[in-house]
Design a protein around this motif. Structure first.
Motif, PDB file in Angstrom:
ATOM      1  N   LEU A 142       0.841  -1.207   0.000  1.00  0.00           N
ATOM      2  CA  LEU A 142       0.000   0.000   0.000  1.00  0.00           C
ATOM      3  C   LEU A 142       0.876   1.257   0.000  1.00  0.00           C
ATOM      4  O   LEU A 142       0.584   2.231  -0.702  1.00  0.00           O
ATOM      5  N   VAL A 143       1.972   1.211   0.751  1.00  0.00           N
ATOM      6  CA  VAL A 143       2.917   2.336   0.716  1.00  0.00           C
ATOM      7  C   VAL A 143       3.409   2.526  -0.723  1.00  0.00           C
ATOM      8  O   VAL A 143       3.443   3.636  -1.258  1.00  0.00           O
ATOM      9  N   CYS A 144       3.761   1.415  -1.381  1.00  0.00           N
ATOM     10  CA  CYS A 144       4.250   1.491  -2.778  1.00  0.00           C
ATOM     11  C   CYS A 144       3.201   2.112  -3.687  1.00  0.00           C
ATOM     12  O   CYS A 144       3.518   2.936  -4.544  1.00  0.00           O
ATOM     13  N   ARG A 145       1.943   1.697  -3.517  1.00  0.00           N
ATOM     14  CA  ARG A 145       0.891   2.234  -4.395  1.00  0.00           C
ATOM     15  C   ARG A 145       0.727   3.733  -4.164  1.00  0.00           C
ATOM     16  O   ARG A 145       0.507   4.496  -5.091  1.00  0.00           O
ATOM     17  N   SER A 146       0.870   4.119  -2.895  1.00  0.00           N
ATOM     18  CA  SER A 146       0.759   5.536  -2.580  1.00  0.00           C
ATOM     19  C   SER A 146       1.898   6.302  -3.275  1.00  0.00           C
ATOM     20  O   SER A 146       1.689   7.361  -3.865  1.00  0.00           O
ATOM     21  N   VAL A 147       3.111   5.723  -3.227  1.00  0.00           N
ATOM     22  CA  VAL A 147       4.262   6.368  -3.876  1.00  0.00           C
ATOM     23  C   VAL A 147       4.039   6.418  -5.392  1.00  0.00           C
ATOM     24  O   VAL A 147       4.211   7.456  -6.034  1.00  0.00           O
ATOM     25  N   LEU A 148       3.609   5.282  -5.976  1.00  0.00           N
ATOM     26  CA  LEU A 148       3.430   5.213  -7.436  1.00  0.00           C
ATOM     27  C   LEU A 148       2.318   6.145  -7.917  1.00  0.00           C
ATOM     28  O   LEU A 148       2.374   6.658  -9.030  1.00  0.00           O
ATOM     29  N   SER A 149       1.319   6.354  -7.065  1.00  0.00           N
ATOM     30  CA  SER A 149       0.211   7.208  -7.489  1.00  0.00           C
ATOM     31  C   SER A 149       0.678   8.641  -7.729  1.00  0.00           C
ATOM     32  O   SER A 149       0.011   9.412  -8.397  1.00  0.00           O
ATOM     33  N   LYS A 150       1.857   8.954  -7.170  1.00  0.00           N
ATOM     34  CA  LYS A 150       2.332  10.345  -7.292  1.00  0.00           C
ATOM     35  C   LYS A 150       3.434  10.506  -8.333  1.00  0.00           C
ATOM     36  O   LYS A 150       3.877  11.613  -8.595  1.00  0.00           O
ATOM     37  N   VAL A 151       3.927   9.392  -8.912  1.00  0.00           N
ATOM     38  CA  VAL A 151       5.047   9.544  -9.860  1.00  0.00           C
ATOM     39  C   VAL A 151       4.546  10.070 -11.204  1.00  0.00           C
ATOM     40  O   VAL A 151       3.373   9.922 -11.550  1.00  0.00           O
ATOM     41  N   ASN A 152       5.470  10.636 -11.933  1.00  0.00           N
ATOM     42  CA  ASN A 152       5.169  11.039 -13.297  1.00  0.00           C
ATOM     43  C   ASN A 152       5.300   9.781 -14.164  1.00  0.00           C
ATOM     44  O   ASN A 152       6.386   9.212 -14.290  1.00  0.00           O
ATOM     45  N   ALA A 153       4.180   9.342 -14.754  1.00  0.00           N
ATOM     46  CA  ALA A 153       4.162   8.049 -15.447  1.00  0.00           C
ATOM     47  C   ALA A 153       5.208   7.978 -16.563  1.00  0.00           C
ATOM     48  O   ALA A 153       5.923   6.980 -16.696  1.00  0.00           O
ATOM     49  N   ALA A 154       5.342   9.060 -17.330  1.00  0.00           N
ATOM     50  CA  ALA A 154       6.254   9.041 -18.486  1.00  0.00           C
ATOM     51  C   ALA A 154       7.704   8.883 -18.016  1.00  0.00           C
ATOM     52  O   ALA A 154       8.460   8.043 -18.543  1.00  0.00           O
ATOM     53  N   ALA A 155       8.091   9.674 -16.988  1.00  0.00           N
ATOM     54  CA  ALA A 155       9.478   9.604 -16.500  1.00  0.00           C
ATOM     55  C   ALA A 155       9.747   8.246 -15.853  1.00  0.00           C
ATOM     56  O   ALA A 155      10.816   7.637 -16.044  1.00  0.00           O
ATOM     57  N   PHE A 156       8.766   7.742 -15.130  1.00  0.00           N
ATOM     58  CA  PHE A 156       8.929   6.456 -14.435  1.00  0.00           C
ATOM     59  C   PHE A 156       9.084   5.316 -15.449  1.00  0.00           C
ATOM     60  O   PHE A 156       9.879   4.396 -15.260  1.00  0.00           O
ATOM     61  N   ILE A 158      10.437   5.498 -18.360  1.00  0.00           N
ATOM     62  CA  ILE A 158      11.810   5.533 -18.890  1.00  0.00           C
ATOM     63  C   ILE A 158      12.750   4.836 -17.893  1.00  0.00           C
ATOM     64  O   ILE A 158      13.556   3.995 -18.255  1.00  0.00           O
ATOM     65  N   ASP A 159      12.589   5.163 -16.603  1.00  0.00           N
ATOM     66  CA  ASP A 159      13.417   4.524 -15.560  1.00  0.00           C
ATOM     67  C   ASP A 159      13.255   3.011 -15.591  1.00  0.00           C
ATOM     68  O   ASP A 159      14.223   2.265 -15.507  1.00  0.00           O
ATOM     69  N   MET A 160      12.002   2.574 -15.717  1.00  0.00           N
ATOM     70  CA  MET A 160      11.717   1.134 -15.621  1.00  0.00           C
ATOM     71  C   MET A 160      12.252   0.356 -16.826  1.00  0.00           C
ATOM     72  O   MET A 160      12.425  -0.858 -16.750  1.00  0.00           O
ATOM     73  N   LYS A 161      12.489   1.072 -17.925  1.00  0.00           N
ATOM     74  CA  LYS A 161      13.000   0.372 -19.111  1.00  0.00           C
ATOM     75  C   LYS A 161      14.522   0.198 -19.058  1.00  0.00           C
ATOM     76  O   LYS A 161      15.089  -0.559 -19.830  1.00  0.00           O
ATOM     77  N   ASP A 162      15.172   0.914 -18.143  1.00  0.00           N
ATOM     78  CA  ASP A 162      16.625   0.845 -18.054  1.00  0.00           C
ATOM     79  C   ASP A 162      17.028  -0.301 -17.108  1.00  0.00           C
ATOM     80  O   ASP A 162      16.720  -0.265 -15.922  1.00  0.00           O
ATOM     81  N   PRO A 163      17.712  -1.345 -17.643  1.00  0.00           N
ATOM     82  CA  PRO A 163      18.032  -2.512 -16.815  1.00  0.00           C
ATOM     83  C   PRO A 163      18.839  -2.155 -15.573  1.00  0.00           C
ATOM     84  O   PRO A 163      18.658  -2.754 -14.512  1.00  0.00           O
ATOM     85  N   GLU A 164      19.721  -1.148 -15.679  1.00  0.00           N
ATOM     86  CA  GLU A 164      20.527  -0.782 -14.504  1.00  0.00           C
ATOM     87  C   GLU A 164      19.648  -0.196 -13.399  1.00  0.00           C
ATOM     88  O   GLU A 164      19.800  -0.519 -12.221  1.00  0.00           O
ATOM     89  N   THR A 165      18.715   0.660 -13.823  1.00  0.00           N
ATOM     90  CA  THR A 165      17.820   1.285 -12.834  1.00  0.00           C
ATOM     91  C   THR A 165      16.946   0.221 -12.182  1.00  0.00           C
ATOM     92  O   THR A 165      16.716   0.255 -10.974  1.00  0.00           O
ATOM     93  N   GLN A 166      16.483  -0.703 -12.980  1.00  0.00           N
ATOM     94  CA  GLN A 166      15.590  -1.746 -12.439  1.00  0.00           C
ATOM     95  C   GLN A 166      16.155  -2.436 -11.206  1.00  0.00           C
ATOM     96  O   GLN A 166      15.425  -2.812 -10.302  1.00  0.00           O
ATOM     97  N   ASP A 167      17.497  -2.613 -11.206  1.00  0.00           N
ATOM     98  CA  ASP A 167      18.133  -3.317 -10.089  1.00  0.00           C
ATOM     99  C   ASP A 167      18.448  -2.413  -8.903  1.00  0.00           C
ATOM    100  O   ASP A 167      18.902  -2.890  -7.868  1.00  0.00           O
ATOM    101  N   LYS A 168      18.235  -1.114  -9.073  1.00  0.00           N
ATOM    102  CA  LYS A 168      18.559  -0.190  -7.973  1.00  0.00           C
ATOM    103  C   LYS A 168      17.443  -0.172  -6.933  1.00  0.00           C
ATOM    104  O   LYS A 168      16.271  -0.343  -7.280  1.00  0.00           O
ATOM    105  N   VAL A 169      17.842   0.099  -5.683  1.00  0.00           N
ATOM    106  CA  VAL A 169      16.834   0.244  -4.624  1.00  0.00           C
ATOM    107  C   VAL A 169      16.035   1.517  -4.886  1.00  0.00           C
ATOM    108  O   VAL A 169      16.605   2.563  -5.212  1.00  0.00           O
ATOM    109  N   PHE A 170      14.726   1.427  -4.785  1.00  0.00           N
ATOM    110  CA  PHE A 170      13.876   2.607  -4.999  1.00  0.00           C
ATOM    111  C   PHE A 170      14.027   3.516  -3.771  1.00  0.00           C
ATOM    112  O   PHE A 170      13.893   3.042  -2.629  1.00  0.00           O
ATOM    113  N   PRO A 171      14.305   4.810  -3.980  1.00  0.00           N
ATOM    114  CA  PRO A 171      14.576   5.701  -2.839  1.00  0.00           C
ATOM    115  C   PRO A 171      13.472   5.629  -1.772  1.00  0.00           C
ATOM    116  O   PRO A 171      12.286   5.724  -2.084  1.00  0.00           O
TER     117      PRO A 171
END
Ligand code: UDP
Length: 455
Positions: A142-156, A158-171
């Motif tokens: 639920l915390v994650c959904r709350s965080v995701l509800s506020k992200v900019n979908a387009a920028a996110f 792009i992040d999710m398509k980058d394999p290096e970012t995918q493995d990083k801990v989400f801030p």
């Protein structure tokens, strides 16, 4: 002297029409019934719980004009849910209005609706009824959904398509990585963010009830309490607190007889819940890995869960012979009974929240193969927070399947995981016992309903 019957105040429940949501909502209904409320379940036309002997005390209503099974098949899970919220708002208001007319103004104590049935909220507000959101996932999800509800979908995206970012801990979400966040296999990121946006806007409800316990995720619960504007009540795991058999599919109990013939802690139980899909290639790797592991297995293959197949026809003939020797395949199992069985040594799961709670509740370690949404969050927690799961990521091959099954059922590592799982099981049991954290939290919620106008 004739005893005067005290009229029970009513709680109206609005579950999402999917197994993983119906089950905990019905358990919540049982728990609230035990506390003295009458229960009315408002359902859609699709996936209705039957008013069987287990629920003879409950009252059931169907929202007219709500979507059907063919809508679910045509639209797919995510668009179905978004549309359901559009089409049900007006007809649910009519249902509530009728209930109020029959019951009288003071007699509805609360409308408890699944987080994803947010069409319920405007009706509750219109009739000035207290309402509570029921979240059937973990607090962390639920915390994650709350965080995701506020992200900019387009920028996110792009992040999710980058394999290096995918493995990083989400801030701010350690140990969850970008790839563990609850995005959906059932629709594009924009749609899931839209759904989260609609669902997480809970400030208009009076409370949030969560099927979790503080011994599992105290920091996520504390964060939710800080960030949401309403009181949060962790009251789970409900399946330990209140039994409510509400399977939407027929359970094949013959597998329990098969389990009775197996050695203690030897069997790997495989089930991917009610919605997850398995591609044929992955299914074959699973089959050969199970074969090479030499361990007995009970495998639930839900009809329709392998795209392009009706049921098990893509499994090779040689594998069918092996099944006769040391395996058993069913279409749907009595899962809680299976997990409770002493022959079960491990659970290969998609890590839906109910399956996760049920497995921990029986002290069974897991092989985690998440498919979508919050399952990734649960799988990561099982592996690296509670340390009772082996997480399988990326493309699956039979060698990994074989070694994971052995790690869980044969190796020392599996025995250690089992010890930790049993330790958690005991903590969960304590939390729902009188005086435990979840039991007290349920009492607090009930007391808040009893105080008229308190919400
Ligand atoms: N379940 C069952 N028999 C099966 C598979 C699953 O009774 O063969 C039940 C399981 O006990 C759990 C629910 O279905 O309560 C699945 O919920 P979960 O949240 O784990 O996953 P979902 O189906 O929502 O993906």
């Amino acid at each position: 002297m004739e005893e005067k019957q005290v009229k029970r105040r009513m709680v109206v429940l609005v579950p999402v029409p999917a197994q993983g949501h119906v089950t905990p909502m019905m358990q919540l209904g049982k728990a609230l019934h035990l506390k003295g409320f009458s229960i009315t379940v408002v359902q859609t036309q699709y996936n209705r719980v039957s008013s069987s002997k287990d629920f003879s005390d409950f009252h059931f209503l169907t929202i007219p004009g709500s979507l059907t099974e063919s809508d679910f098949k045509n639209l797919g899970a995510l668009p179905f849910l978004l549309k359901l919220n559009q089409v049900c708002e007006a007809s649910f208001k009519q249902c509530l209005s009728q209930l109020l007319h029959e019951q009288g103004d003071d007699d509805i104590a609360c409308v408890v609706y699944d987080e994803y049935m947010y069409f319920s909220q405007p009706a509750a507000m219109e009739f000035q009824l207290p309402s509570a959101v029921f979240s059937t996932t973990s607090a962390t999800a639920l915390v994650c959904r709350s965080v995701l509800s506020k992200v900019n979908a387009a920028a996110f995206l792009i992040d999710m398509k980058d394999p290096e970012t995918q493995d990083k801990v989400f801030p701010g979400m350690d140990p969850l990585r970008y790839k563990d966040l609850p995005t959906s296999a059932f629709g594009p990121l924009e749609s899931i963010i839209k759904l989260y946006n609609n669902a997480v806007n809970i400030q208009t409800a009076s409370a949030v009830i969560i099927n979790s316990a503080s011994c599992l995720e105290s920091s996520s619960l504390a964060r939710l309490q800080r960030e949401l504007q309403v009181l949060v009540y962790p009251i789970g795991p409900l399946h330990i607190a209140a039994s409510a058999p509400s399977s939407l599919l027929e359970e094949d109990r013959s597998c329990v007889e098969w389990l009775n013939k197996q050695k203690s802690s030897s069997v790997i139980y495989i089930s991917l819940g009610s919605l997850a899909l398995t591609q044929t290639k992955e299914m074959l790797e699973m089959a050969w890995g199970l074969s090479n592991s030499n361990q007995p297995f009970l495998w639930v293959i839900r009809p329709g869960s392998v795209p392009g197949s009706e049921w098990t026809e893509s499994l090779p003939v040689e594998f069918s012979k092996l099944v006769l020797e040391r395996g058993y395949i069913v279409k749907w199992a009595p899962q809680m009974e299976v997990l409770r069985h002493p022959a079960v040594g491990g659970f290969w799961s998609h890590c839906g929240w109910n399956s996760t709670l049920e497995s921990i509740g029986e002290g069974v370690p897991m092989i985690c193969r998440p498919f979508t949404g919050d399952q990734r969050v649960n799988a990561r927690y099982l592996e690296s927070v509670w340390r009772i799961g082996v997480l399988l990521e990326g493309e699956l091959d039979k060698g990994t399947v074989e070694s994971s099954v052995k790690r869980l059922t044969v190796d020392e590592e599996g025995a250690d995981m089992r010890k930790r799982a049993i330790d958690l099981k005991e903590k969960l049991e304590a939390s729902v016992r009188s005086g435990g954290s979840s039991s007290s939290s349920l009492d607090d919620f009930v007391n808040s309903l009893k105080m008229k106008n308190s919400m």
